[in-house]
Write a protein that holds these residues in place. Structure first.
Motif, mmCIF file in Angstrom:
data_model
loop_
_atom_site.group_PDB
_atom_site.id
_atom_site.type_symbol
_atom_site.label_atom_id
_atom_site.label_comp_id
_atom_site.label_asym_id
_atom_site.label_seq_id
_atom_site.Cartn_x
_atom_site.Cartn_y
_atom_site.Cartn_z
ATOM 1 N N UNK A 63 34.390 33.672 33.951
ATOM 2 C CA UNK A 63 34.003 33.545 35.265
ATOM 3 C C UNK A 63 35.141 32.555 36.060
ATOM 4 N N UNK A 64 35.516 31.741 34.978
ATOM 5 C CA UNK A 64 36.612 30.945 35.708
ATOM 6 C C UNK A 64 37.855 31.550 35.761
ATOM 7 N N UNK A 65 38.341 32.414 34.752
ATOM 8 C CA UNK A 65 39.349 33.448 34.963
ATOM 9 C C UNK A 65 39.307 34.120 36.316
ATOM 10 N N UNK A 66 38.167 34.803 36.364
ATOM 11 C CA UNK A 66 38.061 35.769 37.390
ATOM 12 C C UNK A 66 38.035 35.011 38.703
ATOM 13 N N UNK A 67 37.272 33.802 39.099
ATOM 14 C CA UNK A 67 37.582 33.110 40.271
ATOM 15 C C UNK A 67 38.993 32.616 40.422
ATOM 16 N N UNK A 68 39.806 32.287 39.400
ATOM 17 C CA UNK A 68 41.121 31.858 39.662
ATOM 18 C C UNK A 68 42.183 33.264 40.413
ATOM 19 N N UNK A 69 42.024 34.129 39.542
ATOM 20 C CA UNK A 69 42.518 35.319 40.024
ATOM 21 C C UNK A 69 42.208 35.948 41.289
#
Length: 263
Positions: free
Chosen positions: A135-141
């Motif tokens: 989730x954090x990686x997705x929100x970052x990208x």
């Protein structure tokens, strides 16, 4: 058992490991990503090995420590290939990460819960960690709806996805296994006190579970292997583009991506 769970978590971490200046290994190639790389608001920023800052805009203008470089038509084409290669690889990073999380969560639901029961706290905690990471990686990208974002420094400081991520994975695995064995021993003790099992039956159960883990996880790996191969090919192309970029006056120290074929 510990080895197999480590493998599934490792698969989940595979791309994030790559994307944040670590190393990706597969049967096809070795990829090294070194130094800081940032792609935000359609501008690519990299740090050279001499700690210079190179900015490339979406119109393929190049600035070295704030000074605009004058490029020939051929050099502009090299910059375009490099910029587009990196931009196009970011969604593939997310695809491989998604496949990794899917496999890891499958292992949790099919293996840990099968072994420890549907109410296992250890399984729930691991699922939360995996989902939170993705989730954090997705929100970052995808934080900017009009442009992809990728910042290796932030991924390291905010998500912990840095060069030491392999050691962090080992710590997670050790923690999971310690807690899982604690749950298992409690269950075993209760069953034996109730006359419902013996040490021998539990040993047989563990042996069978180990075999089940191997077969179930292996059956789920085709997707990530295919997507990782695509990513490897994309990074190989970026490496070739970077070699051309290094020919441009002032950019010889640009060296974010390097690749070498396995023997």
């Amino acid at each position: 058992m510990k080895k197999t769970i480590a493998t599934t978590i490792g698969l989940c971490a595979l791309t994030a490991f790559n994307a944040s200046a670590a190393q990706y290994h597969s049967e096809q190639c070795d990829i090294n990503l070194n130094g800081d790389l940032r792609f935000a608001e359609k501008t690519l920023t990299v740090k050279t090995t001499a700690d210079e800052e190179v900015k490339i805009t979406d119109s393929y203008m190049v600035y070295l420590d704030g000074k605009k470089l004058s490029l020939s038509a051929e050099e502009t084409k090299w910059i375009q290939d490099y910029y587009q290669g990196i931009e196009q690889s970011i969604p593939q990073v997310m695809t491989v990460a998604a496949e990794g999380v899917k496999i890891a969560n499958y292992a949790v639901s099919e293996v840990l819960r099968g072994f420890l029961g549907e109410q296992s706290k250890v399984a729930s905690q691991l699922e939360i960690k995996l989902d939170d990471l993705y989730s954090k990686l997705t929100k970052h990208v995808y934080q900017n709806p009009e442009s992809l974002t990728f910042d290796s420094a932030k991924l390291q400081t905010e998500l912990g996805l840095g060069p030491d991520f392999d050691a962090e994975v080992d710590l997670i695995v050790s923690d999971v296994m310690e807690k899982a064995m604690g749950e298992f021993l409690v269950q075993m003790g209760r069953s034996m006190l109730n006359g419902e099992g013996s040490m021998e039956s539990f040993e047989q159960r563990m042996s069978k579970m180990g075999d089940d883990i191997e077969s179930k996880v292996e059956s789920q790996t085709d997707g990530i292997e295919k997507e990782a191969k695509v990513l490897c090919e994309m990074l190989t192309t970026i490496d070739a583009s970077e070699s051309n970029v290094q020919k441009i006056k002032g950019l010889s120290k640009v060296d974010i991506v390097s690749k070498s074929k396995n023997a």
